[in-house]
Design an enzyme around this catalytic site. Structure first.
Site, PDB file in Angstrom:
ATOM      1  N   TRP A  33      26.267 -14.034  -6.407  1.00  0.00           N
ATOM      2  CA  TRP A  33      27.177 -13.537  -5.361  1.00  0.00           C
ATOM      3  C   TRP A  33      27.436 -14.625  -4.308  1.00  0.00           C
ATOM      4  CZ3 TRP A  33      25.376 -13.417  -0.273  1.00  0.00           C
ATOM      5  CH2 TRP A  33      23.992 -13.495  -0.103  1.00  0.00           C
ATOM      6  N   GLU A  76      17.538 -17.777   9.124  1.00  0.00           N
ATOM      7  CA  GLU A  76      18.224 -18.269   7.917  1.00  0.00           C
ATOM      8  C   GLU A  76      19.088 -19.494   8.237  1.00  0.00           C
ATOM      9  OE1 GLU A  76      17.844 -17.259   4.871  1.00  0.00           O
ATOM     10  OE2 GLU A  76      16.928 -15.278   5.041  1.00  0.00           O
ATOM     11  N   GLU A 111      19.748 -20.229  -0.659  1.00  0.00           N
ATOM     12  CA  GLU A 111      19.371 -19.787   0.687  1.00  0.00           C
ATOM     13  C   GLU A 111      20.539 -19.891   1.674  1.00  0.00           C
ATOM     14  OE1 GLU A 111      16.810 -18.442   2.197  1.00  0.00           O
ATOM     15  OE2 GLU A 111      15.472 -18.306   0.486  1.00  0.00           O
ATOM     16  N   HIS A 114      22.594 -16.918   2.719  1.00  0.00           N
ATOM     17  CA  HIS A 114      22.027 -15.844   3.552  1.00  0.00           C
ATOM     18  C   HIS A 114      22.511 -15.948   4.998  1.00  0.00           C
ATOM     19  CE1 HIS A 114      18.447 -15.722   0.519  1.00  0.00           C
ATOM     20  NE2 HIS A 114      19.598 -15.382  -0.011  1.00  0.00           N
ATOM     21  N   GLU A 164       8.543 -16.212   1.653  1.00  0.00           N
ATOM     22  CA  GLU A 164       9.649 -15.596   0.911  1.00  0.00           C
ATOM     23  C   GLU A 164       9.430 -14.083   0.794  1.00  0.00           C
ATOM     24  OE1 GLU A 164      12.416 -16.939   0.121  1.00  0.00           O
ATOM     25  OE2 GLU A 164      12.104 -19.067  -0.267  1.00  0.00           O
ATOM     26  N   THR A 167      10.250 -12.493   4.190  1.00  0.00           N
ATOM     27  CA  THR A 167      11.695 -12.321   4.428  1.00  0.00           C
ATOM     28  C   THR A 167      12.260 -11.231   3.521  1.00  0.00           C
ATOM     29  OG1 THR A 167      12.067 -14.252   3.028  1.00  0.00           O
ATOM     30  CG2 THR A 167      12.286 -14.584   5.376  1.00  0.00           C
ATOM     31  N   ASP A 196      17.302 -11.978  -3.513  1.00  0.00           N
ATOM     32  CA  ASP A 196      17.159 -13.449  -3.637  1.00  0.00           C
ATOM     33  C   ASP A 196      15.765 -13.876  -3.183  1.00  0.00           C
ATOM     34  OD1 ASP A 196      19.822 -13.578  -4.333  1.00  0.00           O
ATOM     35  OD2 ASP A 196      20.438 -14.847  -2.650  1.00  0.00           O
ATOM     36  N   GLU A 197      15.350 -13.335  -2.033  1.00  0.00           N
ATOM     37  CA  GLU A 197      14.048 -13.737  -1.475  1.00  0.00           C
ATOM     38  C   GLU A 197      12.927 -13.390  -2.450  1.00  0.00           C
ATOM     39  OE1 GLU A 197      14.635 -15.518   0.888  1.00  0.00           O
ATOM     40  OE2 GLU A 197      15.747 -14.639   2.551  1.00  0.00           O
ATOM     41  N   HIS A 200      12.736 -15.968  -5.174  1.00  0.00           N
ATOM     42  CA  HIS A 200      12.134 -17.197  -4.654  1.00  0.00           C
ATOM     43  C   HIS A 200      10.625 -17.028  -4.500  1.00  0.00           C
ATOM     44  CE1 HIS A 200      16.289 -18.105  -2.652  1.00  0.00           C
ATOM     45  NE2 HIS A 200      16.312 -18.181  -3.967  1.00  0.00           N
TER      46      HIS A 200
END
Ligand SMILES: [Fe+2]
Ligand SMILES: [Fe+2]
Length: 330
Positions: A33, A76, A111, A114, A164, A167, A196-197, A200
């Protein structure tokens, strides 16, 4: 061989696996995305209508919510600091363009979206003083950060594995609060960032697990050292215009704690998860120092739990230059 040289050897041994890690834990540019997928298309005729909806929905969310969202966004947005820190870690070589530097660049690419999407949302929401938010980001970039990891890859991977997940929790909870107020767009954005976090987190957690196989004594000592220092949040030097460093972070943390977005119990929960995933309880073949470190780490969650239960919450309403209190005390 010196400790630093052994670390370099381990990092080199893992390097051929970088493409495998990228494939497993990151998503190609063509498939992932982008901020625009969640925001009004400025080329569309309906652009203004979409903004009106965003602004109306934003009115439902309370003061502290915006404070926490700003803090998360600024954290971020300070990504250049984290990227340059990681590029300087032993075994990660930007100039030689080694595998680890490729990982860091690809991680940074993910990242970067974000801060981008959150910043655009805040701007469109009409609920925050964007200039003050921008000043805070600028200050934070000027001030940098020091997670206490030195240039040690082991300590840095413990830090990133921890951070990670922190977050992930924070974005997920903000998303839940937004959903409760029927703000579907913001809820969706926060949830996807949290996703996403999580990827990671899984990657960095795996790096540490693999390092335990190669160099378990030193990995254990590095983990214990990080927990003794406490994992500081990346934005712990955050400040507003006219503020003293640290003051803003303490007040922002109180806000996040009171809102239930990120609490002292979450910190303990993350540590418990890491201990479990790295199988500390049953890890053998350790030298005396590492065994002591393991015992310390195994007992630490219970100790921290007791401390946080005794901790008195500061529930006083704090005000920040980022959010104007007028008409916001919902
Ligand atoms: Fe992020
Ligand atoms: Fe992250």
């Amino acid at each position: 061989m010196s400790i630093a040289n052994i670390r370099l050897e381990v990092m080199k041994t893992l390097e051929p696996r970088i493409d495998e890690f990228i494939k497993k834990y990151l998503i190609p540019v063509e498939k992932i995305w982008q901020p625009t997928d969640f925001l009004p298309d400025s080329q569309s005729e309906e652009f203004y209508d979409h903004i009106t909806v965003i602004r109306e929905e934003a009115k439902e969310l309370p003061y502290d919510f915006w404070v926490v969202l700003v803090g998360d966004t600024v954290t971020e947005e300070a990504l250049p600091t984290y990227e340059s820190w990681l590029m300087d870690v032993e075994g990660i070589d930007n100039v030689a363009n080694n595998g680890w530097s490729k990982w860091v660049r690809h991680w940074t690419g993910e990242e970067n979206r974000h801060g981008d999407v959150l910043n655009k949302y805040l701007y469109l929401s009409g609920r925050v003083n964007m200039r003050e938010v921008e000043i805070t980001t600028h200050y934070l970039l000027n001030d940098g950060f020091d997670p206490g990891t030195d240039r040690d890859p082991y300590k840095n991977f413990v830090y990133t594995a921890f951070q990670e997940l922190a977050t992930n929790i924070s974005h997920k909870r903000v998303g839940t609060l937004a959903a409760e107020k029927n703000n579907k767009l913001l809820a969706k954005m926060c949830r996807i960032i949290a996703g996403d976090e999580m990827r990671h987190h899984l990657a960095y957690k795996e790096f540490v697990k693999i390092i335990f196989d190669y160099d378990r004594n030193e990995m254990m000592l590095a983990f214990a050292d990080m927990m003794k220092k406490k994992i500081v949040m990346p934005a712990n030097l955050i400040k507003q215009s006219g503020d003293k460093v640290k003051d803003t972070f303490v007040r922002f943390s109180n806000c996040a704690q009171n809102l239930g977005v990120y609490t002292a119990m979450d910190y303990v929960g993350i540590l418990e998860k890491l201990n479990k995933y790295w199988e500390l309880e049953t890890m053998g073949e350790l030298d005396e120092k590492a065994e002591k470190a393991r015992d310390y780490l195994c007992k630490l969650p219970a100790r921290l739990k007791r401390v946080s239960e005794r901790m008195k919450l500061d529930t006083e309403q704090n005000f920040f230059s980022w959010v104007n209190p007028d008409g916001m005390m919902a």
